[in-house]
Design an enzyme around this catalytic site. Structure first.
Site, PDB file in Angstrom:
ATOM      1  CG  ASP A   1      45.510  44.315  32.454  1.00  0.00           C
ATOM      2  OD1 ASP A   1      45.391  43.710  33.212  1.00  0.00           O
ATOM      3  OD2 ASP A   1      46.003  45.569  32.660  1.00  0.00           O
TER       4      ASP A   1
ATOM      5  CE1 TYR B   1      46.245  51.340  34.778  1.00  0.00           C
ATOM      6  CE2 TYR B   1      45.630  49.723  32.856  1.00  0.00           C
ATOM      7  CZ  TYR B   1      46.388  49.987  34.105  1.00  0.00           C
ATOM      8  OH  TYR B   1      47.142  48.938  34.330  1.00  0.00           O
TER       9      TYR B   1
ATOM     10  CE  LYS C   1      45.315  45.805  36.264  1.00  0.00           C
ATOM     11  NZ  LYS C   1      44.815  46.686  34.734  1.00  0.00           N
TER      12      LYS C   1
ATOM     13  CG  HIS D   1      44.880  49.311  40.050  1.00  0.00           C
ATOM     14  ND1 HIS D   1      44.211  50.085  38.912  1.00  0.00           N
ATOM     15  CD2 HIS D   1      46.204  49.013  39.706  1.00  0.00           C
ATOM     16  CE1 HIS D   1      45.260  50.056  38.220  1.00  0.00           C
ATOM     17  NE2 HIS D   1      46.323  49.720  38.759  1.00  0.00           N
TER      18      HIS D   1
END
Length: 313
Positions: free
Chosen positions: A48, A53, A82, A113
């Site tokens: 994931d 990120y 996401k 998200h």
């Protein structure tokens, strides 16, 4: 005795999702690469990640190196990423960019998200004149507008399924009941751990056929779950770590769980689960409801908290 979890859950698309995956939030490039490779070499098949990120390139490199070295097909893995809040008006463009960064031809699951949208632009965290997050008013653009575009993405072949993250019951109800919504989210990824079990939300999602994914299953930074004396005592009963107890508890509830670690030994141990007595599963739920310890709560500069029991914000 712990065993590697090979349990899967079925999405409303008919696809199977592994019940334990690797979360990749908050890690350096080297840590991220080593974590993903270690996970894949030790039984994980679900990774994931997310645009925000900042590690899709590294995650993708680890995935592709593993596939090349192992000779396994892409279809043997389940990859999630996401849509970030600043790209909500064009999720297809954002998804194509994520896929390019990952070096893949598709992902298995693509999530909204957060149930908000911020001003478009290069800055993922745009600020208004007061220095707060420049979140768009609900009546200007909202998560339903985003979902109307998201639900078209499986037809492109860029993702096998679409879902949401950080949605409560009120927002899910508002989304599902909208006349222009034809696709029910396949998954809802939310904060869940033994100190914050979200029982009502889990029950609602199960009734609607939405798989619940648990992020921060040990309580995020500081991992307060691991220091809880009551949970420790239950773990001692099963002769396992508190982390194994927490992850096994989520699996026992038929939830999908995403422990994140950069410690390679912990990554290997996190996929190993035990079968918990149903009475202990329920007892932990009740204990957690008493704690109700939400730990992830960013300020989106909205008139109402996004967690309030209302569809707008």
């Amino acid at each position: 005795m712990t065993t590697i979890s090979n349990k899967t859950l079925q999405l409303n698309t008919g696809a199977s999702i592994p019940s334990v995956g690797l979360g990749t939030w908050r890690s350096t490039d080297e840590e991220c690469y080593n974590s993903v490779k270690t996970a894949l070499l030790n039984g994980y098949t679900h990774i994931d990640t997310a645009k925000i990120y900042g590690n899709e390139v590294i995650v993708g490199k680890a995935i592709n190196d593993y596939l090349r070295e192992s000779g396994k097909p892409r279809e043997s893995l389940f990859i999630t990423t996401k849509l970030w809040t600043s790209e909500c008006k064009d999720p297809e463009k954002a998804l194509r960019a994520s896929i390019d960064r990952l070096g893949l031809s598709y992902v298995d699951l693509y999530l909204i998200h957060w149930p908000v949208a911020v001003r478009n632009g290069d800055d993922p965290f745009p600020k208004d004149e007061s220095g707060n997050r420049d979140t768009l008013p609900y009546n200007e653009w909202n998560y339903v507008d985003t979902w109307k575009k998201m639900q078209l993405l499986p037809e492109t072949g860029l993702t096998k399924a679409v879902g949401v993250s950080n949605f409560n019951i009120a927002k899910l109800e508002n989304l599902i009941n909208h006349p222009e919504v034809t696709v029910i989210p396949a998954a809802n990824q939310v904060e869940i751990h033994p100190l914050f079990p979200q029982v009502a939300l889990v029950e609602y999602c199960k009734k609607k056929g939405i798989v619940v994914e648990c992020y921060s299953p040990l309580g995020s930074l500081g991992a307060p779950v691991l220091d809880d004396e009551h949970l420790k005592s239950i773990a001692v009963k099963y002769n396992v770590s508190t982390a194994t107890l927490a992850i096994s508890w989520a699996v026992s509830r038929d939830l999908m769980v995403l422990p994140k670690s950069v410690n390679l030994d912990r990554i290997i141990s996190n996929i190993k689960v035990i079968e918990l007595d149903a009475k202990d599963v329920e007892a932990i739920e009740k204990y957690g409801e008493g704690k109700n310890m939400r730990l992830i709560n960013p300020d989106w500069n909205t008139p109402y908290s996004i967690w309030e029991d209302r569809p707008d914000y």
